[in-house]
Scaffold this active site. Structure first.
Site, PDB file in Angstrom:
ATOM      1  N   ASP A 229       0.767  -1.485  -0.490  1.00 31.10           N
ATOM      2  CA  ASP A 229       0.523  -0.454  -0.305  1.00 31.10           C
ATOM      3  C   ASP A 229       0.576   1.415  -0.012  1.00 31.10           C
ATOM      4  O   ASP A 229       2.052   1.951   1.250  1.00 31.10           O
ATOM      5  CB  ASP A 229      -0.682  -0.193   1.032  1.00 31.10           C
TER       6      ASP A 229
ATOM      7  N   TYR B 119      -8.951  15.740  -7.035  1.00 32.66           N
ATOM      8  CA  TYR B 119      -7.808  15.142  -7.466  1.00 32.66           C
ATOM      9  C   TYR B 119      -7.244  15.985  -8.222  1.00 32.66           C
ATOM     10  O   TYR B 119      -5.952  15.308  -8.894  1.00 32.66           O
ATOM     11  CB  TYR B 119      -8.861  13.660  -8.382  1.00 32.66           C
TER      12      TYR B 119
HETATM   13  N1  LIG Z   1      -8.052   6.358 -16.703  1.00 34.54           N
HETATM   14  C1  LIG Z   1      -8.037   8.036 -16.461  1.00 34.54           C
HETATM   15  O1  LIG Z   1      -9.242   8.351 -17.529  1.00 34.54           O
HETATM   16  C2  LIG Z   1      -6.913   8.152 -16.120  1.00 34.54           C
HETATM   17  C3  LIG Z   1      -6.351   9.545 -16.449  1.00 34.54           C
HETATM   18  C4  LIG Z   1      -5.550  10.619 -16.205  1.00 34.54           C
HETATM   19  C5  LIG Z   1      -4.624  10.015 -14.909  1.00 34.54           C
HETATM   20  N2  LIG Z   1      -5.014   8.741 -14.758  1.00 34.54           N
HETATM   21  C6  LIG Z   1      -3.687   8.462 -13.791  1.00 34.54           C
HETATM   22  O2  LIG Z   1      -3.517   7.277 -14.182  1.00 34.54           O
HETATM   23  C7  LIG Z   1      -3.192   6.144 -13.390  1.00 34.54           C
HETATM   24  C8  LIG Z   1      -3.586   4.978 -13.312  1.00 34.54           C
HETATM   25  O3  LIG Z   1      -5.409   5.197 -13.646  1.00 34.54           O
HETATM   26  P1  LIG Z   1      -6.003   3.680 -13.491  1.00 34.54           P
HETATM   27  O4  LIG Z   1      -7.618   4.623 -14.454  1.00 34.54           O
HETATM   28  O5  LIG Z   1      -5.600   2.879 -14.414  1.00 34.54           O
HETATM   29  O6  LIG Z   1      -6.687   3.241 -12.457  1.00 34.54           O
HETATM   30  P2  LIG Z   1      -7.051   2.393 -12.500  1.00 34.54           P
HETATM   31  O7  LIG Z   1      -7.747   1.129 -12.853  1.00 34.54           O
HETATM   32  O8  LIG Z   1      -8.274   2.187 -10.770  1.00 34.54           O
HETATM   33  O9  LIG Z   1      -6.123   1.535 -10.778  1.00 34.54           O
HETATM   34  C9  LIG Z   1      -5.734   2.382  -9.935  1.00 34.54           C
HETATM   35  C10 LIG Z   1      -3.883   0.982  -9.319  1.00 34.54           C
HETATM   36  O10 LIG Z   1      -3.972   1.997  -8.636  1.00 34.54           O
HETATM   37  C11 LIG Z   1      -3.479   0.781  -7.408  1.00 34.54           C
HETATM   38  N3  LIG Z   1      -3.822   1.257  -6.030  1.00 34.54           N
HETATM   39  C12 LIG Z   1      -5.144   1.893  -5.239  1.00 34.54           C
HETATM   40  N4  LIG Z   1      -4.668   1.989  -4.649  1.00 34.54           N
HETATM   41  C13 LIG Z   1      -3.527   2.413  -3.971  1.00 34.54           C
HETATM   42  C14 LIG Z   1      -2.425   2.044  -2.994  1.00 34.54           C
HETATM   43  N5  LIG Z   1      -3.154   2.805  -1.822  1.00 34.54           N
HETATM   44  N6  LIG Z   1      -1.264   1.414  -3.067  1.00 34.54           N
HETATM   45  C15 LIG Z   1      -0.338   0.603  -4.271  1.00 34.54           C
HETATM   46  N7  LIG Z   1      -1.345   0.467  -5.121  1.00 34.54           N
HETATM   47  C16 LIG Z   1      -2.958   1.477  -5.117  1.00 34.54           C
HETATM   48  C17 LIG Z   1      -5.088  -0.130  -8.020  1.00 34.54           C
HETATM   49  O11 LIG Z   1      -4.225  -1.654  -7.282  1.00 34.54           O
HETATM   50  P3  LIG Z   1      -4.955  -2.914  -6.939  1.00 34.54           P
HETATM   51  O12 LIG Z   1      -5.961  -3.330  -8.375  1.00 34.54           O
HETATM   52  O13 LIG Z   1      -4.952  -3.725  -6.348  1.00 34.54           O
HETATM   53  O14 LIG Z   1      -6.011  -2.509  -6.271  1.00 34.54           O
HETATM   54  C18 LIG Z   1      -4.681  -0.145  -9.134  1.00 34.54           C
HETATM   55  O15 LIG Z   1      -3.524  -1.099 -10.280  1.00 34.54           O
HETATM   56  C19 LIG Z   1      -3.554   7.224 -11.854  1.00 34.54           C
HETATM   57  O16 LIG Z   1      -2.835   7.279 -11.098  1.00 34.54           O
HETATM   58  C20 LIG Z   1      -4.429   7.981 -12.170  1.00 34.54           C
HETATM   59  O17 LIG Z   1      -4.573   8.861 -11.061  1.00 34.54           O
HETATM   60  C21 LIG Z   1      -5.283   8.284 -15.453  1.00 34.54           C
END
Ligand SMILES: NC(=O)c1ccc[n+]([C@@H]2O[C@H](COP(=O)([O-])OP(=O)(O)OC[C@H]3O[C@@H](n4cnc5c(N)ncnc54)[C@H](OP(=O)(O)O)[C@@H]3O)[C@@H](O)[C@H]2O)c1
Length: 248
Positions: free
Chosen positions: A64, A156
């Site tokens: 975490d 965020y």
């Molecule tokens: N999706 C978008 O539209 C978007 C746009 C801009 C930026 N982003 C950024 O891109 C990054 C990835 O986003 P995503 O869309 O791929 O998110 P996601 O599909 O929700 O995946 C989130 C990931 O973060 C891990 N995680 C969450 N809390 C954690 C913690 N406390 N310690 C360790 N790991 C943790 C989760 O692990 P578990 O699977 O084990 O829960 C999962 O692997 C993020 O930083 C997000 O803000 C996303």
């Protein structure tokens, strides 16, 4: 030519979404990959299996990022399993979409604990290791909302502005041996965006010069570039991967 031949890369948040795509991309570019995750072991194991199916080496490591001791244990586990780390990618993140009147304090705290404090703990722990080696690269995942602000999720946007700021500060602190950069993706179809309506998607596409939502692979390719020697004179920067959204 491969961008990351023989390198060792660790990606937080690699069980799903953008982090998973980054892990796969780095493996295809020749790196051994640490697959960080918090609780979804099965999905992290699936990412590992996909990398192994490509002929690569991978290791799932739980931890975490909100907890400094767990972050340090993750770094040690990665070092034991994969060897010295060349690249660390901070992709773990959370978002709670709530209007200003309904922002829950617990969600505000959680957003900053994961997106800012957790990312900082990772940078500090792996930065010590990389500075000790005299080389290394860190890539942070920010967001277009770090530049624009997010009226639908104030914490965020503020947390991602902090990521852009930390990227600059740590680039100065860790120079000249360790580079620190960030990518800022736009709306990408992952679990994080599962709640959005078709109307939101249509509005986003209409506002985006390149006319589509982002794919996790778009951001992964930008991360591989920043992680590679092709970006050897680039530090402290945040590369928007947004199809031109922020131009409007
Ligand atoms: N999706 C978008 O539209 C978007 C746009 C801009 C930026 N982003 C950024 O891109 C990054 C990835 O986003 P995503 O869309 O791929 O998110 P996601 O599909 O929700 O995946 C989130 C990931 O973060 C891990 N995680 C969450 N809390 C954690 C913690 N406390 N310690 C360790 N790991 C943790 C989760 O692990 P578990 O699977 O084990 O829960 C999962 O692997 C993020 O930083 C997000 O803000 C996303």
């Amino acid at each position: 030519m491969l961008r990351l031949p023989g390198k060792t890369v660790f990606v937080t948040g690699a069980s799903r979404g953008i982090g998973r795509a980054i892990a796969l991309c780095c493996a295809r570019e020749g790196a051994a990959v640490g697959v960080g995750y918090r609780e979804r072991h099965d999905q992290a194991a699936a990412t590992v299996r996909e990398i192994e199916a490509l002929g690569g080496k991978a290791l799932a490591v739980a931890g975490d990022v909100r907890d400094d001791a767990q972050v340090r244990a993750m770094v040690q586990a990665a070092l034991r399993g994969l060897g010295p780390l060349d690249v660390w990618v901070n992709s773990a993140g959370v978002e709670y979409e709530e209007p200003i009147e309904a922002i829950r304090e617990a969600h505000w705290d959680e957003t900053f604990a994961v997106n800012v404090k957790g990312l900082f703990f990772c940078c500090r722990a792996v930065g010590e290791h990389m500075r000790g080696r005299g080389q290394g690269v860190i890539v942070n995942v920010a967001s277009r909302f770090g530049f624009l602000g997010d009226p639908n999720s104030l914490p965020y946007g503020a947390s991602k502005a902090a990521v852009i700021n930390l990227t600059k500060a740590l680039a100065k602190k860790f120079a000249p041996h360790v580079r620190v950069n960030a990518v800022a993706p736009a709306y990408t179809e992952t679990d994080m965006m599962a709640h959005v309506t078709p109307e939101y998607t249509a509005r986003f596409i209409a506002s985006t010069p390149l006319g589509r939502v982002a794919r996790p692979e778009d951001t992964a390719a930008a991360v591989a570039f920043l992680a590679s020697d092709d970006a050897s004179f680039t530090t402290g920067q945040t590369l928007l991967v947004d199809g031109g959204y922020t131009l409007k």
